[in-house]
Motif scaffolding. Structure first.
Motif, PDB file in Angstrom:
ATOM      1  N   GLN A  86       0.808  -1.218   0.000  1.00 20.66           N
ATOM      2  CA  GLN A  86       0.000   0.000   0.000  1.00 20.66           C
ATOM      3  C   GLN A  86       0.841   1.267   0.000  1.00 20.66           C
ATOM      4  O   GLN A  86       0.484   2.240  -0.663  1.00 20.66           O
ATOM      5  CB  GLN A  86      -0.928   0.010   1.218  1.00 20.66           C
ATOM      6  CG  GLN A  86      -2.000  -1.050   1.139  1.00 20.66           C
ATOM      7  CD  GLN A  86      -2.805  -1.146   2.425  1.00 20.66           C
ATOM      8  OE1 GLN A  86      -2.562  -0.389   3.358  1.00 20.66           O
ATOM      9  NE2 GLN A  86      -3.739  -2.069   2.469  1.00 20.66           N
ATOM     10  N   ASP A  87       1.940   1.292   0.740  1.00 15.38           N
ATOM     11  CA  ASP A  87       2.705   2.524   0.917  1.00 15.38           C
ATOM     12  C   ASP A  87       3.916   2.651  -0.002  1.00 15.38           C
ATOM     13  O   ASP A  87       4.163   3.713  -0.560  1.00 15.38           O
ATOM     14  CB  ASP A  87       3.176   2.659   2.372  1.00 15.38           C
ATOM     15  CG  ASP A  87       1.999   2.739   3.336  1.00 15.38           C
ATOM     16  OD1 ASP A  87       0.886   3.063   2.891  1.00 15.38           O
ATOM     17  OD2 ASP A  87       2.212   2.470   4.531  1.00 15.38           O
ATOM     18  N   VAL A  92       7.164   3.101  -6.079  1.00 15.34           N
ATOM     19  CA  VAL A  92       8.167   2.407  -6.883  1.00 15.34           C
ATOM     20  C   VAL A  92       7.637   2.101  -8.276  1.00 15.34           C
ATOM     21  O   VAL A  92       8.366   2.187  -9.266  1.00 15.34           O
ATOM     22  CB  VAL A  92       8.589   1.082  -6.184  1.00 15.34           C
ATOM     23  CG1 VAL A  92       9.525   0.283  -7.053  1.00 15.34           C
ATOM     24  CG2 VAL A  92       9.191   1.368  -4.834  1.00 15.34           C
ATOM     25  N   GLU A  93       6.374   1.752  -8.365  1.00 12.17           N
ATOM     26  CA  GLU A  93       5.780   1.356  -9.637  1.00 12.17           C
ATOM     27  C   GLU A  93       5.824   2.504 -10.637  1.00 12.17           C
ATOM     28  O   GLU A  93       5.486   3.639 -10.316  1.00 12.17           O
ATOM     29  CB  GLU A  93       4.332   0.915  -9.417  1.00 12.17           C
ATOM     30  CG  GLU A  93       3.672   0.378 -10.654  1.00 12.17           C
ATOM     31  CD  GLU A  93       2.258  -0.089 -10.384  1.00 12.17           C
ATOM     32  OE1 GLU A  93       1.839  -1.019 -11.062  1.00 12.17           O
ATOM     33  OE2 GLU A  93       1.588   0.476  -9.511  1.00 12.17           O
TER      34      GLU A  93
END
Length: 112
Positions: A86-87, A92-93
């Protein structure tokens, strides 16, 4: 097909040792047999040299197969994984452009 170098009695002894598990033979760090470990077990026990590929052929010939753990690791922290998803993962994506036209051509780039 290559000739097997272990007799039926030797194979039975090897199979019994494999069933005892890696820790019984000094492999404390991991509870899985690898081809390299089986190779290291066969050498001193029977004074026979096998390659890693030969060990794989030997095991397959006797009905053994590649195994994947059924359960997840005991050390896995599910809550920490969810927090990371979630965080951290959204940061990063890589952002994907889904609205812009694209080209499959190697020479023609996307239009602005």
């Amino acid at each position: 097909m290559s000739r097997e170098r272990l007799s039926a009695g030797q194979w039975a002894r090897l199979e019994a040792e494999l069933r005892r598990g890696p820790p019984a033979h000094g492999f404390e760090d991991d509870q899985r047999w690898t081809l390299k470990r089986v190779k290291l077990l066969i050498g001193p026990m029977f004074h026979v040299g096998y390659t890693v590929q030969g060990v794989w052929k030997l095991l397959r010939r006797h009905g053994w197969s590649c195994q994947v753990p059924v359960r997840r690791a005991v050390e896995r922290d599910g809550a920490a994984v969810e927090v990371w998803k979630q965080d951290v993962w959204p940061e990063v994506e890589e952002w994907r452009r889904t609205w812009a036209p694209t080209s499959a051509s190697r020479t023609r780039q996307d239009r602005p």
